[in-house]
Design a protein around this motif. Structure first.
Motif, PDB file in Angstrom:
ATOM      1  N   VAL A 111      78.531   5.774  20.505  1.00 34.53           N
ATOM      2  CA  VAL A 111      77.094   5.514  20.452  1.00 34.53           C
ATOM      3  C   VAL A 111      76.384   6.860  20.482  1.00 34.53           C
ATOM      4  CG1 VAL A 111      75.134   4.372  21.540  1.00 34.53           C
ATOM      5  CG2 VAL A 111      77.401   3.318  21.636  1.00 34.53           C
ATOM      6  N   ILE A 112      75.503   7.080  19.523  1.00 34.86           N
ATOM      7  CA  ILE A 112      74.869   8.391  19.329  1.00 34.86           C
ATOM      8  C   ILE A 112      73.359   8.205  19.341  1.00 34.86           C
ATOM      9  CG2 ILE A 112      74.689  10.383  17.786  1.00 34.86           C
ATOM     10  CD1 ILE A 112      77.451   8.893  16.617  1.00 34.86           C
ATOM     11  N   TRP A 113      72.664   9.076  20.062  1.00 33.77           N
ATOM     12  CA  TRP A 113      71.202   8.996  20.127  1.00 33.77           C
ATOM     13  C   TRP A 113      70.616  10.386  20.365  1.00 33.77           C
ATOM     14  CZ3 TRP A 113      74.475   7.663  24.048  1.00 33.77           C
ATOM     15  CH2 TRP A 113      74.271   8.256  25.298  1.00 33.77           C
ATOM     16  N   TRP A 114      69.313  10.464  20.249  1.00 33.37           N
ATOM     17  CA  TRP A 114      68.594  11.717  20.435  1.00 33.37           C
ATOM     18  C   TRP A 114      67.962  11.755  21.817  1.00 33.37           C
ATOM     19  CZ3 TRP A 114      68.023  16.470  18.702  1.00 33.37           C
ATOM     20  CH2 TRP A 114      66.870  17.202  19.016  1.00 33.37           C
ATOM     21  N   ASP A 115      68.223  12.841  22.549  1.00 31.18           N
ATOM     22  CA  ASP A 115      67.606  13.049  23.863  1.00 31.18           C
ATOM     23  C   ASP A 115      66.434  14.002  23.678  1.00 31.18           C
ATOM     24  OD1 ASP A 115      66.908  13.923  26.468  1.00 31.18           O
ATOM     25  OD2 ASP A 115      68.892  13.399  27.202  1.00 31.18           O
ATOM     26  N   ASP A 116      65.224  13.448  23.740  1.00 28.66           N
ATOM     27  CA  ASP A 116      64.037  14.263  23.472  1.00 28.66           C
ATOM     28  C   ASP A 116      63.752  15.245  24.603  1.00 28.66           C
ATOM     29  OD1 ASP A 116      61.992  14.618  21.412  1.00 28.66           O
ATOM     30  OD2 ASP A 116      60.560  14.073  22.982  1.00 28.66           O
ATOM     31  N   LYS A 117      64.242  14.958  25.803  1.00 26.70           N
ATOM     32  CA  LYS A 117      64.031  15.883  26.926  1.00 26.70           C
ATOM     33  C   LYS A 117      64.926  17.105  26.785  1.00 26.70           C
ATOM     34  CE  LYS A 117      62.897  12.029  29.979  1.00 26.70           C
ATOM     35  NZ  LYS A 117      63.329  11.227  31.148  1.00 26.70           N
ATOM     36  N   GLU A 118      66.196  16.862  26.437  1.00 21.93           N
ATOM     37  CA  GLU A 118      67.143  17.957  26.266  1.00 21.93           C
ATOM     38  C   GLU A 118      67.079  18.570  24.867  1.00 21.93           C
ATOM     39  OE1 GLU A 118      69.089  19.176  28.609  1.00 21.93           O
ATOM     40  OE2 GLU A 118      68.495  17.715  30.145  1.00 21.93           O
ATOM     41  N   LYS A 119      66.406  17.884  23.944  1.00 22.38           N
ATOM     42  CA  LYS A 119      66.286  18.331  22.550  1.00 22.38           C
ATOM     43  C   LYS A 119      67.668  18.511  21.905  1.00 22.38           C
ATOM     44  CE  LYS A 119      61.812  18.518  22.783  1.00 22.38           C
ATOM     45  NZ  LYS A 119      60.991  17.484  22.095  1.00 22.38           N
ATOM     46  N   ARG A 120      68.490  17.488  22.075  1.00 21.91           N
ATOM     47  CA  ARG A 120      69.817  17.537  21.464  1.00 21.91           C
ATOM     48  C   ARG A 120      70.366  16.130  21.273  1.00 21.91           C
ATOM     49  NH1 ARG A 120      74.374  17.645  25.112  1.00 21.91           N
ATOM     50  NH2 ARG A 120      73.747  17.312  27.277  1.00 21.91           N
ATOM     51  N   VAL A 121      71.363  16.042  20.404  1.00 18.30           N
ATOM     52  CA  VAL A 121      72.005  14.762  20.131  1.00 18.30           C
ATOM     53  C   VAL A 121      73.010  14.452  21.243  1.00 18.30           C
ATOM     54  CG1 VAL A 121      73.490  13.496  18.536  1.00 18.30           C
ATOM     55  CG2 VAL A 121      71.691  14.971  17.642  1.00 18.30           C
ATOM     56  N   MET A 122      72.975  13.220  21.734  1.00 15.54           N
ATOM     57  CA  MET A 122      73.895  12.775  22.766  1.00 15.54           C
ATOM     58  C   MET A 122      74.889  11.791  22.160  1.00 15.54           C
ATOM     59  SD  MET A 122      72.638  14.373  25.404  1.00 15.54           S
ATOM     60  CE  MET A 122      73.380  13.579  26.826  1.00 15.54           C
ATOM     61  N   PHE A 142      74.316   4.358  15.797  1.00 14.70           N
ATOM     62  CA  PHE A 142      73.201   5.286  15.973  1.00 14.70           C
ATOM     63  C   PHE A 142      72.017   4.514  16.564  1.00 14.70           C
ATOM     64  CE2 PHE A 142      75.782   7.248  12.705  1.00 14.70           C
ATOM     65  CZ  PHE A 142      75.821   8.571  13.114  1.00 14.70           C
ATOM     66  N   ALA A 143      71.585   4.944  17.734  1.00 16.79           N
ATOM     67  CA  ALA A 143      70.471   4.292  18.422  1.00 16.79           C
ATOM     68  C   ALA A 143      69.201   5.105  18.198  1.00 16.79           C
ATOM     69  CB  ALA A 143      70.768   4.171  19.913  1.00 16.79           C
ATOM     70  N   ASP A 144      68.277   4.544  17.444  1.00 22.03           N
ATOM     71  CA  ASP A 144      67.012   5.212  17.129  1.00 22.03           C
ATOM     72  C   ASP A 144      65.945   4.713  18.097  1.00 22.03           C
ATOM     73  OD1 ASP A 144      64.774   6.365  16.098  1.00 22.03           O
ATOM     74  OD2 ASP A 144      64.851   5.367  14.150  1.00 22.03           O
ATOM     75  N   MET A 145      65.550   5.567  19.044  1.00 19.96           N
ATOM     76  CA  MET A 145      64.604   5.157  20.086  1.00 19.96           C
ATOM     77  C   MET A 145      63.200   5.711  19.871  1.00 19.96           C
ATOM     78  SD  MET A 145      66.871   5.235  23.581  1.00 19.96           S
ATOM     79  CE  MET A 145      67.228   6.989  23.496  1.00 19.96           C
TER      80      MET A 145
END
Length: 364
Positions: A276-287, A237-240
């Motif tokens: 590898v899982i992260w949050w896409d703040d532009k798309e507002k969804r988990v990638m 989990f990549a927390d950006m």
């Protein structure tokens, strides 16, 4: 502009000579200078309509700190040479929100093309976007300049972080079977090809797991616990989330990608498939990106860079619903603060000012 002023001054001087001296040569020269202006304008129009430019990026992935090449190919379809064609290349970084411009002049022979090579270098990893800003053509006296219409299509280059080879099998507590497969030394699973441990019988244990020979020797029911294979059981989990701005934001992201890239690349090199899982703040969804090879690591880092940094913390693990994570799965989390967690326990804090040193001697 200076050449236009100089040419106008030349016409005025020639006009003065023609008015004060009754001389055929002066009048002829004045007529020639006046007629030359529309001819040069029409020439610039002709050259502009026969000029085209295209962008070529030879390598999509380049190492950080090394020179890389971006080419602009200029084509001349006319029957006349183009002596000075200024070409401007624009480079944009979404992470820093900065744009740089590079300009070079090209000489293009008639009926052929010319390639301008721009050699660039950057000290930070991340994705850079390139497009042609301006391509202009001039007449032979440089009185008129016309811009050629260029495609708005952009090309990108992903600058790779430094990759460190880490002993991830030891980091995650794994052992290697005789067949070369990796199994967890800390958790049991359901793979009967490898025995994790032998223990006393507990209510609910399957009959298939009984160790009959050992049970006969000890006069007690003994069962085999099977191993957990590391095929698709690892999750990173990549927390950006980060509130910094400007150069600090770029520097922190650079160190973050170097750590994440080293962990993912080292796992892929050891045949440890992972998500590898992260949050896409532009798309507002988990990638999510499945990584099974070193090239997958590069693609994952590029996709993660496009998602970018966000300010407010997001619990990516709680939002991840695309796939159920088993209780015995290996989970890791890396934050922008340099903290690395394994199965919920912080095992390492990496100082961003000493990333190279700490990854080289990283022992957990």
């Amino acid at each position: 502009m200076k050449k236009k002023v100089s040419y106008i001054a030349l016409i005025i001087c020639t006009l003065a000579v023609a008015l004060f001296w009754d001389n055929d040569i002066a009048r002829t020269l004045l007529s020639f200078e006046l007629l030359l202006v529309p001819c040069l304008f029409m020439l610039s129009v002709y050259l502009e309509r026969n000029l085209s430019a295209s962008l070529v990026v030879p390598d999509r992935y380049v190492p950080k700190g090394e020179k890389f090449e971006v080419d602009v190919h200029v084509s001349n379809a006319s029957v006349l040479p183009m002596s000075t064609v200024p070409v401007t290349l624009l480079c944009h970084s979404r992470l820093s929100s900065r744009e740089s411009a590079y300009t070079r002049d090209a000489f293009v022979t008639p009926g052929s093309g010319s390639s301008l090579c721009f050699y660039l270098r950057t000290g930070y990893c991340g994705k850079l976007y390139f497009n042609i800003g301006k391509v202009a053509v001039k007449d032979y006296l440089s009185l008129f300049t016309r811009e050629c219409s260029v495609s708005e299509h952009s090309s990108s280059v992903f600058v790779l972080p430094r990759i460190h080879m880490l002993d991830m099998a030891r980091v995650l507590g794994l052992s290697e079977s005789v067949d070369g497969e990796l199994f967890s030394k800390l958790r049991h699973g359901e793979d009967s090809s490898e025995v994790f441990d032998i223990r006393q019988y507990r209510r609910g244990d399957s009959l298939h797991s009984f160790h009959w020979k050992l049970s006969a020797k000890t006069n007690d029911f003994m069962v085999k616990e099977y191993s957990l294979p590391m095929n698709e059981t690892a999750f990173i989990f990549a927390d950006m989330s980060y509130k910094g701005t400007g150069d600090e934001r770029v520097s922190v992201m650079d160190a973050f990608l170097e750590i994440l890239g080293s962990v993912s690349w080292s796992m892929a090199a050891a045949s440890m498939k992972h998500n590898v899982i992260w949050w896409d703040d532009k798309e507002k969804r988990v990638m999510s990106r499945f990584v099974a090879s070193e090239s997958d690591t590069y693609s994952m880092l590029e996709q993660l860079c496009e998602s970018g940094i966000y300010e407010e913390p997001v619990d990516v693990g709680a939002l991840y619903e695309n796939r159920e994570i088993a209780a015995d799965s290996n989970t890791m989390r890396l934050g922008m603060d340099g903290c690395f967690y394994h199965n919920g326990v912080r095992v390492k804090h990496i100082d961003y000012d000493k990333v190279d040193e700490e990854l080289t001697v990283w022992e957990i």
